[in-house]
Design an enzyme around this catalytic site. Structure first.
Site, PDB file in Angstrom:
ATOM      1  N   ASP A 186       0.863  -1.191   0.000  1.00 51.77           N
ATOM      2  CA  ASP A 186       0.000   0.000   0.000  1.00 51.77           C
ATOM      3  C   ASP A 186       0.900   1.242   0.000  1.00 51.77           C
ATOM      4  O   ASP A 186       2.079   1.159   0.364  1.00 51.77           O
ATOM      5  CB  ASP A 186      -0.916   0.025   1.235  1.00 51.77           C
ATOM      6  CG  ASP A 186      -1.859   1.229   1.210  1.00 51.77           C
ATOM      7  OD1 ASP A 186      -2.644   1.359   0.261  1.00 51.77           O
ATOM      8  OD2 ASP A 186      -1.794   2.062   2.139  1.00 51.77           O
ATOM      9  N   SER A 187       0.324   2.370  -0.375  1.00 49.54           N
ATOM     10  CA  SER A 187       1.070   3.627  -0.325  1.00 49.54           C
ATOM     11  C   SER A 187       1.512   3.935   1.110  1.00 49.54           C
ATOM     12  O   SER A 187       2.488   4.645   1.314  1.00 49.54           O
ATOM     13  CB  SER A 187       0.190   4.760  -0.844  1.00 49.54           C
ATOM     14  OG  SER A 187      -0.983   4.838  -0.059  1.00 49.54           O
ATOM     15  N   TYR A 203      -0.687   8.546  -2.386  1.00 50.91           N
ATOM     16  CA  TYR A 203      -0.682   8.306  -3.827  1.00 50.91           C
ATOM     17  C   TYR A 203      -1.927   8.917  -4.488  1.00 50.91           C
ATOM     18  O   TYR A 203      -1.947   9.150  -5.688  1.00 50.91           O
ATOM     19  CB  TYR A 203      -0.713   6.803  -4.117  1.00 50.91           C
ATOM     20  CG  TYR A 203       0.614   6.081  -4.025  1.00 50.91           C
ATOM     21  CD1 TYR A 203       1.719   6.634  -3.393  1.00 50.91           C
ATOM     22  CD2 TYR A 203       0.747   4.798  -4.574  1.00 50.91           C
ATOM     23  CE1 TYR A 203       2.914   5.942  -3.307  1.00 50.91           C
ATOM     24  CE2 TYR A 203       1.938   4.105  -4.504  1.00 50.91           C
ATOM     25  CZ  TYR A 203       3.023   4.672  -3.864  1.00 50.91           C
ATOM     26  OH  TYR A 203       4.199   3.974  -3.790  1.00 50.91           O
ATOM     27  N   CYS A 226      -4.155  -1.433  -2.335  1.00 48.95           N
ATOM     28  CA  CYS A 226      -4.344   0.009  -2.461  1.00 48.95           C
ATOM     29  C   CYS A 226      -5.167   0.225  -3.722  1.00 48.95           C
ATOM     30  O   CYS A 226      -4.776  -0.232  -4.806  1.00 48.95           O
ATOM     31  CB  CYS A 226      -2.978   0.671  -2.590  1.00 48.95           C
ATOM     32  SG  CYS A 226      -3.034   2.441  -2.943  1.00 48.95           S
ATOM     33  N   GLU A 265      -4.787   9.930   8.642  1.00 45.33           N
ATOM     34  CA  GLU A 265      -3.347   9.841   8.922  1.00 45.33           C
ATOM     35  C   GLU A 265      -2.928  10.782  10.045  1.00 45.33           C
ATOM     36  O   GLU A 265      -1.909  10.569  10.674  1.00 45.33           O
ATOM     37  CB  GLU A 265      -2.547  10.125   7.660  1.00 45.33           C
ATOM     38  CG  GLU A 265      -2.815   9.063   6.603  1.00 45.33           C
ATOM     39  CD  GLU A 265      -1.573   8.466   5.976  1.00 45.33           C
ATOM     40  OE1 GLU A 265      -0.577   9.173   5.874  1.00 45.33           O
ATOM     41  OE2 GLU A 265      -1.636   7.285   5.584  1.00 45.33           O
ATOM     42  N   CYS A 306     -11.291   2.880  -0.679  1.00 49.81           N
ATOM     43  CA  CYS A 306      -9.929   3.287  -0.312  1.00 49.81           C
ATOM     44  C   CYS A 306      -9.627   2.528   0.963  1.00 49.81           C
ATOM     45  O   CYS A 306     -10.449   2.502   1.892  1.00 49.81           O
ATOM     46  CB  CYS A 306      -9.848   4.792  -0.068  1.00 49.81           C
ATOM     47  SG  CYS A 306      -8.289   5.303   0.686  1.00 49.81           S
ATOM     48  N   HIS A 343      -7.850   3.082   3.390  1.00 49.90           N
ATOM     49  CA  HIS A 343      -7.778   3.875   4.629  1.00 49.90           C
ATOM     50  C   HIS A 343      -9.148   4.026   5.304  1.00 49.90           C
ATOM     51  O   HIS A 343      -9.242   4.176   6.513  1.00 49.90           O
ATOM     52  CB  HIS A 343      -7.302   5.299   4.314  1.00 49.90           C
ATOM     53  CG  HIS A 343      -5.827   5.461   4.289  1.00 49.90           C
ATOM     54  ND1 HIS A 343      -5.035   4.888   3.330  1.00 49.90           N
ATOM     55  CD2 HIS A 343      -4.992   6.149   5.108  1.00 49.90           C
ATOM     56  CE1 HIS A 343      -3.778   5.229   3.558  1.00 49.90           C
ATOM     57  NE2 HIS A 343      -3.732   5.997   4.628  1.00 49.90           N
TER      58      HIS A 343
HETATM   59  N1  DGL Z   1      -5.062   3.576   0.669  1.00 46.90           N
HETATM   60  C1  DGL Z   1      -5.026   4.099  -0.647  1.00 46.90           C
HETATM   61  C2  DGL Z   1      -6.182   3.540  -1.510  1.00 46.90           C
HETATM   62  O1  DGL Z   1      -6.749   2.499  -1.223  1.00 46.90           O
HETATM   63  C3  DGL Z   1      -5.053   5.611  -0.742  1.00 46.90           C
HETATM   64  C4  DGL Z   1      -4.149   6.369   0.153  1.00 46.90           C
HETATM   65  C5  DGL Z   1      -3.288   7.340  -0.595  1.00 46.90           C
HETATM   66  O2  DGL Z   1      -3.821   8.322  -1.143  1.00 46.90           O
HETATM   67  O3  DGL Z   1      -2.074   7.095  -0.663  1.00 46.90           O
HETATM   68  O4  DGL Z   1      -6.511   4.127  -2.527  1.00 46.90           O
END
Ligand code: DGL
Length: 273
Positions: free
Chosen positions: A9-10, A41, A72, A157, A191, A193
């Site tokens: 993941d990012s 990302y 991700c 975050e 996402c 997160h």
């Molecule tokens: N967790 C990432 C996703 O599922 C996004 C987080 C980021 O923007 O890096 O898209």
């Protein structure tokens, strides 16, 4: 020699997927990499996300992994197809890189009674149109509405996901989504997160609207994949071991990671480029 399943993941988000993979398939070993030094990302260009993700995939291959999951959505949306179609056939046709979008779209259309689904995701995932494109193939009668939620990852975050300040942006993006269609009865958190905002999001959902999280869906899909591909399952080591790497500072990663993963972890630093 069998090696762990790579999970990328990012940053921290992929840990919400890894948590479910570990629950569903506890016998396997997992190697997690968060590219925290270059996260987020979600707001980066197609080329940048592709380049960063390719570097991560190469890192997993250098560690011996034969199977890598891009946990991700942004990386799955912007890098997976090129890696699968252009890189793997020449680099090593026996290795596999899987994403989170395909397994999710395979089931999300089953949740809706109104044939109307809302996708909440990063700007990058929304702009890629990956969800509407994939859903159109699998559930052609389902209407798809997307809402980019650029403030959610920074709120999460920065530890604000259960604080009063988060309410404003949870309400704002939900309202923007329902303004596109009042028929939406299923919302996908696209996402990795976003599960940290689950409680807040639920508290603002109109009754009868279902909230779909990806972790268990991806875990079920991986279980099926390994069952259907015993040759790949044999290449994945099974000692119930977990290892965590970050491209940023391990101490900071360990502190945040436990919130996403639900247990204390120890992380090491690695460089990618
Ligand atoms: N967790 C990432 C996703 O599922 C996004 C987080 C980021 O923007 O890096 O898209």
């Amino acid at each position: 020699m069998p090696a762990p399943i790579g999970v990328f993941d990012s940053g921290y988000g992929g840990l919400t997927i890894l948590k479910e993979l570990k629950k569903k398939l506890p016998e396997y070993d997992y190697l997690y990499l968060g590219d925290n030094a270059r996260a987020p990302y979600g707001t980066r260009s197609f080329d940048t996300v592709y380049q960063y993700t390719l570097e991560a995939v190469n890192w997993f291959f250098a560690q011996g992994c034969d199977l890598v999951i891009l946990a991700c959505n942004t990386a799955s949306a912007k890098a997976l197809r090129n890696i699968q179609q252009k890189i793997l056939p020449t680099l090593d046709p026996h290795k596999r890189v899987l994403g989170v979008i395909r397994p999710t779209t395979e089931v999300v259309g089953n949740f809706t009674n109104t044939h109307t689904v809302g996708i909440m995701a990063t700007v990058g995932t929304v702009q890629s149109n990956s969800y509407p494109i994939e859903l159109a193939k699998l559930f052609p009668d389902v209407k798809v509405f997307q809402q980019a939620c650029p403030m959610w990852v920074p709120l999460i975050e920065n530890g604000e996901y259960d604080e009063p300040g988060a309410d404003y942006f949870v309400k704002q993006y939900l309202e923007a989504l329902f303004n596109q269609s009042a028929d939406i009865d299923t919302i996908l958190l696209a996402c990795t997160h976003y599960p940290l905002l689950e409680a807040k999001i639920r508290s603002y959902l109109p009754s009868g609207v279902k909230l779909v999280l990806q972790g268990a869906i991806v875990a079920n899909s991986l279980a099926k994949y390994l069952e259907m591909h015993p040759e790949m399952a044999q290449k994945c080591s099974q000692n119930s071991q977990l290892a965590f790497f970050t491209t940023d500072e391990p101490a900071a990663f360990e502190k945040q990671a436990s919130l996403f993963f639900g247990q204390k972890i120890e992380a090491k630093h690695t460089d990618l480029a």
